[in-house]
Enzyme design. Structure first.
Site, PDB file in Angstrom:
ATOM      1  N   GLY A 184      14.616  22.988 124.849  1.00 21.85           N
ATOM      2  CA  GLY A 184      13.823  23.771 123.888  1.00 21.85           C
ATOM      3  C   GLY A 184      13.169  22.839 122.874  1.00 21.85           C
ATOM      4  N   HIS A 185      13.947  21.878 122.359  1.00 23.67           N
ATOM      5  CA  HIS A 185      13.383  20.893 121.426  1.00 23.67           C
ATOM      6  C   HIS A 185      12.325  20.041 122.135  1.00 23.67           C
ATOM      7  CE1 HIS A 185      17.520  21.478 119.625  1.00 23.67           C
ATOM      8  NE2 HIS A 185      16.739  21.747 118.591  1.00 23.67           N
ATOM      9  N   LYS A 221      12.533  31.410 119.489  1.00 25.19           N
ATOM     10  CA  LYS A 221      13.894  31.956 119.625  1.00 25.19           C
ATOM     11  C   LYS A 221      14.414  32.395 118.248  1.00 25.19           C
ATOM     12  CE  LYS A 221      17.767  29.718 120.050  1.00 25.19           C
ATOM     13  NZ  LYS A 221      18.859  30.081 119.232  1.00 25.19           N
ATOM     14  N   VAL A 271      12.489  28.638 125.362  1.00 27.28           N
ATOM     15  CA  VAL A 271      12.777  28.036 126.672  1.00 27.28           C
ATOM     16  C   VAL A 271      14.108  28.608 127.148  1.00 27.28           C
ATOM     17  CG1 VAL A 271      13.168  25.881 127.933  1.00 27.28           C
ATOM     18  CG2 VAL A 271      11.524  25.945 126.045  1.00 27.28           C
ATOM     19  N   GLY A 313      10.479  27.104 117.084  1.00 23.38           N
ATOM     20  CA  GLY A 313      10.688  27.879 118.301  1.00 23.38           C
ATOM     21  C   GLY A 313      10.715  29.376 118.013  1.00 23.38           C
ATOM     22  N   GLN A 315      22.634  25.969 105.150  1.00 25.42           N
ATOM     23  CA  GLN A 315      22.290  27.156 105.933  1.00 25.42           C
ATOM     24  C   GLN A 315      23.464  27.680 106.754  1.00 25.42           C
ATOM     25  OE1 GLN A 315      19.149  24.871 108.166  1.00 25.42           O
ATOM     26  NE2 GLN A 315      19.708  26.215 109.846  1.00 25.42           N
ATOM     27  N   MET A 356      18.100  20.175 113.938  1.00 25.16           N
ATOM     28  CA  MET A 356      19.455  19.836 113.498  1.00 25.16           C
ATOM     29  C   MET A 356      20.153  18.999 114.579  1.00 25.16           C
ATOM     30  SD  MET A 356      20.790  22.889 111.114  1.00 25.16           S
ATOM     31  CE  MET A 356      21.325  24.008 112.380  1.00 25.16           C
ATOM     32  N   GLY A 357      19.368  18.359 115.440  1.00 26.89           N
ATOM     33  CA  GLY A 357      19.950  17.504 116.478  1.00 26.89           C
ATOM     34  C   GLY A 357      20.537  18.319 117.620  1.00 26.89           C
ATOM     35  N   ARG A 386      24.228  25.784 120.584  1.00 27.75           N
ATOM     36  CA  ARG A 386      25.541  26.443 120.588  1.00 27.75           C
ATOM     37  C   ARG A 386      26.023  26.792 122.006  1.00 27.75           C
ATOM     38  NH1 ARG A 386      23.369  28.312 115.641  1.00 27.75           N
ATOM     39  NH2 ARG A 386      24.782  27.900 113.884  1.00 27.75           N
TER      40      ARG A 386
END
Ligand code: PAF
Length: 256
Positions: free
Chosen positions: A34-35, A147, A174, A145, A59, A28-29, A185
């Site tokens: 992590g990405h 997470k 990560v 991920g 979502q 989602m940009g 966030r």
């Protein structure tokens, strides 16, 4: 790096790629390290890497959360180029949801627990958009991920239930040096919230039980949505002011 804002243009391109071994990372940009780890794993394993940047409205159960979601497309594109991505998809809502979300994928058990119990409709939105993107991209492997443990489990379940021809690859969470799991966030945390935030991970790791973790988090100043042990993991979600954080750790001494 090629950029596709238009689904028809992407579909023509995809047809020409034929049997190419594609690795896909849906996002989602607001890209962070992590990405980067998902993308670099995909780049290392595939002949072509495709990333989508799409803030998926279906979502978000809270309009304010959608409104506040960070968007930084120019910065994201520069990162993706540097990380070695070949194709980026940036579809508009109307193009990705030509049916206006009349059709959707839903799961009736796991999706109603944990995050699903606090975010009605969230996982319908996630599964529906992931199904659409996987159908459009037709990757051999797609990267998610750890997470978002519940999301990962539900995507795996969907792929298996619908006989979808893709391998779902899980990549480890990560973390910042202080243990806070990276998330788009996090940039919304103010200074004192950011100082407190790593306590979430420490408590998940060290509390003797899920119930104790919940109590310790509430005492420390978090507003817990839930902390529960599930299939060898301790999963949790907490609020720090306006910001909702999620995390999970392996139980019984196994560390992620
Ligand atoms: O994990 C995310 O960023 C999103 O839920 C996903 C998988 C890109 C679907 O919008």
């Amino acid at each position: 790096m090629k950029r596709f804002d238009d689904i028809d243009g992407w579909r023509r391109h995809r047809l020409a790629l034929a049997e190419t071994d594609i690795g896909f990372v849906p996002t989602m940009g607001a890209l962070h390290e992590g990405h980067r780890s998902l993308v670099e794993t995909a780049v290392a394993r595939s002949s072509r890497t495709v990333v989508s940047l799409f803030v998926n409205p279906t979502q978000f159960d809270q309009p304010a959360d959608l409104e506040a979601y960070p968007v930084d497309i120019a910065n994201d594109l520069a990162k993706l180029e540097a990380w070695g991505v070949d194709d980026v998809l940036l579809p508009r809502f109307e193009a990705l949801y030509p049916d206006g979300y009349r059709y959707r994928v839903s799961e009736s058990s796991l999706s109603t627990r944990f995050c699903g119990a606090h975010r009605p409709g969230h996982f319908d939105g996630v599964l529906s958009v992931v199904m659409k993107l996987l159908n459009l991209v037709q990757p051999r492997r797609a990267y998610f991920g750890e997470k978002d443990w519940q999301q990962l489990a539900l995507v795996r379940g969907m792929v298996s239930a619908f006989f979808m021809n893709v391998d779902i690859i899980a990549c480890p969470t990560v973390r910042e040096a202080d243990g806070l799991a990276l998330s788009s966030r996090n940039r919304r945390l103010d200074e004192s919230q950011r100082t407190l935030a790593p306590e979430f991970h420490r408590v998940l790791e060290n509390a003797p039980s899920a119930a104790a973790a919940r109590e310790m988090l509430a005492k420390a100043g978090f507003e817990p949505d839930y902390v529960e042990d599930y299939e060898g993991r301790r999963l949790g979600a907490v609020h720090l002011g306006e910001v909702r954080l999620i995390d999970n750790v392996a139980l019984e001494g196994a560390h992620d």
